[in-house]
Motif scaffolding. Sequence first.
Motif, mmCIF file in Angstrom:
data_model
loop_
_atom_site.group_PDB
_atom_site.id
_atom_site.type_symbol
_atom_site.label_atom_id
_atom_site.label_comp_id
_atom_site.label_asym_id
_atom_site.label_seq_id
_atom_site.Cartn_x
_atom_site.Cartn_y
_atom_site.Cartn_z
ATOM 1 N N PRO A 231 0.821 -1.224 0.000
ATOM 2 C CA PRO A 231 0.000 0.000 0.000
ATOM 3 C C PRO A 231 0.854 1.272 0.000
ATOM 4 N N GLY A 232 0.451 2.230 -0.837
ATOM 5 C CA GLY A 232 1.134 3.514 -0.893
ATOM 6 C C GLY A 232 2.123 3.656 -2.020
ATOM 7 N N THR A 233 2.582 2.547 -2.599
ATOM 8 C CA THR A 233 3.539 2.635 -3.698
ATOM 9 C C THR A 233 2.818 3.068 -4.976
ATOM 10 N N ASN A 234 3.617 3.549 -5.947
ATOM 11 C CA ASN A 234 3.022 3.989 -7.217
ATOM 12 C C ASN A 234 2.289 2.846 -7.914
ATOM 13 N N GLN A 235 2.886 1.661 -7.884
ATOM 14 C CA GLN A 235 2.250 0.516 -8.536
ATOM 15 C C GLN A 235 0.952 0.132 -7.835
ATOM 16 N N TYR A 236 0.937 0.235 -6.517
ATOM 17 C CA TYR A 236 -0.287 -0.076 -5.760
ATOM 18 C C TYR A 236 -1.400 0.906 -6.129
ATOM 19 N N MET A 237 -1.073 2.209 -6.168
ATOM 20 C CA MET A 237 -2.083 3.216 -6.496
ATOM 21 C C MET A 237 -2.560 3.056 -7.947
#
Length: 211
Positions: free
Chosen positions: A40-46
Amino acid sequence: MYAANNSFTTKAELVRQFNGSAEELHNLTRKIVKSSSRIPGTNQYMKQQGAYAYSFVNFYRHHTNDTENFNVFYTVSSADFHWPDFYAIFPEGQAHLAKILVKNEEEIPAGADRQAYVTASEDHLWRRKFLTEKSHHYDLYFRKKIHCLMETVLKPAFGAKDYIIRYEFQSRGAIHAHICLVNPMGINETERKRLWSIERTADFEALRTQL
């Protein structure tokens, strides 16, 4: 986590790929970045969550024959300095709220217990420091308030059927929420355009009559 699910399982193999050719390093970096979608919070997650939201919007339009859609958007800001119920959760917050608020020290009666009073500037500084120290607690508190808003107001009172929420943080760290709602419409896009066209034509005719 990455080692257990990809092409190497030992530290030595990871080091070898780090020290390998440019192509090997590029492939390794790509795999690691792709794996970060679970964090959660990483660019890939978003990016992944954005794709889920986009699919959710399309799901509603296709499965309701375009009679329902995410048709309401609004933002809820956080009044973090002005919610005494949050401060009252903690003993130190209760002690602070029990103090008498005055504009400045000149308003404190002569001979009064100074510890029983707090000036406006002291109150502001205390709240800012407290929110910094309890930032994680406050974020959970705000999200809970948004959930209560959805379940006790927007759904029963306004008929909201579904929602997407994105939480963001201002430059000073205050959390706020962007919310998309599905509110009942009952007509599809073609019918909405037709009624809008009729309404505009009626308004034009009424205006021409008045002139």
